[in-house]
Scaffold this motif. Sequence first.
Motif, short mmCIF file in Angstrom:
data_model
loop_
_atom_site.label_atom_id
_atom_site.label_comp_id
_atom_site.label_asym_id
_atom_site.label_seq_id
_atom_site.Cartn_x
_atom_site.Cartn_y
_atom_site.Cartn_z
N MET A 103 13.49 43.76 32.89
CA MET A 103 12.17 44.23 33.32
C MET A 103 11.98 45.73 33.12
O MET A 103 10.86 46.22 33.12
CB MET A 103 11.93 43.87 34.79
CG MET A 103 11.81 42.37 35.02
SD MET A 103 11.27 41.96 36.69
CE MET A 103 12.78 42.23 37.60
N THR A 163 9.55 47.42 30.72
CA THR A 163 8.13 47.53 31.06
C THR A 163 7.70 48.98 31.14
O THR A 163 6.59 49.35 30.76
CB THR A 163 7.87 46.84 32.41
OG1 THR A 163 8.21 45.46 32.28
CG2 THR A 163 6.42 46.95 32.82
N PHE A 200 6.00 44.23 35.49
CA PHE A 200 6.51 43.31 34.48
C PHE A 200 5.62 42.07 34.39
O PHE A 200 5.39 41.54 33.30
CB PHE A 200 7.95 42.91 34.80
CG PHE A 200 8.57 42.02 33.77
CD1 PHE A 200 8.95 42.52 32.54
CD2 PHE A 200 8.75 40.67 34.02
CE1 PHE A 200 9.51 41.70 31.57
CE2 PHE A 200 9.31 39.83 33.07
CZ PHE A 200 9.70 40.35 31.84
N ALA A 201 5.13 41.59 35.54
CA ALA A 201 4.24 40.42 35.53
C ALA A 201 2.96 40.73 34.77
O ALA A 201 2.38 39.86 34.12
CB ALA A 201 3.92 40.01 36.96
N ILE A 238 11.67 37.34 29.22
CA ILE A 238 11.65 36.19 30.13
C ILE A 238 12.66 35.13 29.70
O ILE A 238 13.38 34.56 30.53
CB ILE A 238 10.23 35.59 30.22
CG1 ILE A 238 9.31 36.56 31.00
CG2 ILE A 238 10.25 34.22 30.88
CD1 ILE A 238 7.88 36.11 31.08
N ILE A 276 6.54 35.32 38.11
CA ILE A 276 6.16 36.20 36.99
C ILE A 276 5.58 35.36 35.85
O ILE A 276 4.54 35.69 35.28
CB ILE A 276 7.37 37.01 36.51
CG1 ILE A 276 7.75 38.07 37.56
CG2 ILE A 276 7.09 37.68 35.17
CD1 ILE A 276 9.07 38.76 37.30
N ASP A 277 6.27 34.27 35.54
CA ASP A 277 5.87 33.45 34.40
C ASP A 277 4.53 32.76 34.62
O ASP A 277 3.79 32.49 33.67
CB ASP A 277 6.96 32.40 34.15
CG ASP A 277 6.94 31.88 32.71
OD1 ASP A 277 6.38 32.57 31.84
OD2 ASP A 277 7.50 30.80 32.47
N ASN A 296 2.10 34.03 36.62
CA ASN A 296 1.13 35.04 37.08
C ASN A 296 0.82 34.93 38.58
O ASN A 296 -0.28 35.29 39.02
CB ASN A 296 -0.18 34.97 36.28
CG ASN A 296 0.02 35.34 34.84
OD1 ASN A 296 0.63 36.37 34.53
ND2 ASN A 296 -0.46 34.51 33.93
N LYS A 322 4.34 41.20 30.86
CA LYS A 322 5.54 40.40 30.61
C LYS A 322 5.80 40.18 29.12
O LYS A 322 4.89 39.99 28.32
CB LYS A 322 5.45 39.07 31.34
CG LYS A 322 4.25 38.21 30.97
CD LYS A 322 4.21 36.98 31.87
CE LYS A 322 3.01 36.13 31.56
NZ LYS A 322 2.91 34.97 32.45
#
Length: 263
Positions: free
Chosen positions: A161, A164, A118-119, A127, A209-210, A212, A122
Amino acid sequence: MTISDQGGTPVHSSTSKVPDHELLESSIGQLGDDLFLDYRFAIINGTARPGQRLITEHFATHHSIETAYAKQILEALAVHHYVIRSDGNYAVTNWSDDDIRDLVAATKEMQTALGLKFAERKDPQAIARMRETIAFEFRNPITAPQLEAFHIRWWTFFHQMLGTYKVATFRTINLTTTPAYLRRRMLNALTFRELAELHQRMKLLLNAIDTNDVASIPAIYSDQIDIKLAGALADNRRYTGYATDTEIDYALRAILAASPRQI
């Protein structure tokens, strides 16, 4: 799947066997859904003891429903792993420590892989939705409605997620790795402090995640799941200590109001 009312007696619309996947996804009518939720809650909070038997005819008689409809409700509980099929009837599920450890280990590996994927891919809308789900604060003591609301938020958070994975079978594997019964039992075992820590880990995961920060994701997942494991094992040991093969008390609906849970 619906209920009709004929002379005050709820009757299920069909006596045919409904496939398991439909029982996982569909309503079984207002009364059926209510009974499913009542018995589910009784099982995860220990009101119903592991191994206790549920006899279809007795279940139907007590709740003033037809036997076919009673079986539909009990089958839904079985499909969700709250009860097992036993000698033509049903019994409350009993989990061993090894069952829990194996499932938690598999969950940790799969959710870590999901978080990393997901990262990489994304979705801004996903998010934003995840941020909405964690925009709350716990109130102490924890009540049953608050715990249920958190379970929904927790599930919604990770469900974002799953998109993804474009291959449907991968999404299904992630959805079914940890049965709903075990997820709820693990969350139900947490204290106020542990729930607050889990909530904080969800915030840390979303931030990683947001931004990176993929290097942090495996550790955050590991810590998050480890927080739940110790409590789940301890709770399960207490629970299995009350195992019995007696028949369940069908009047348990009258005692389902949970006491507030302290730290």
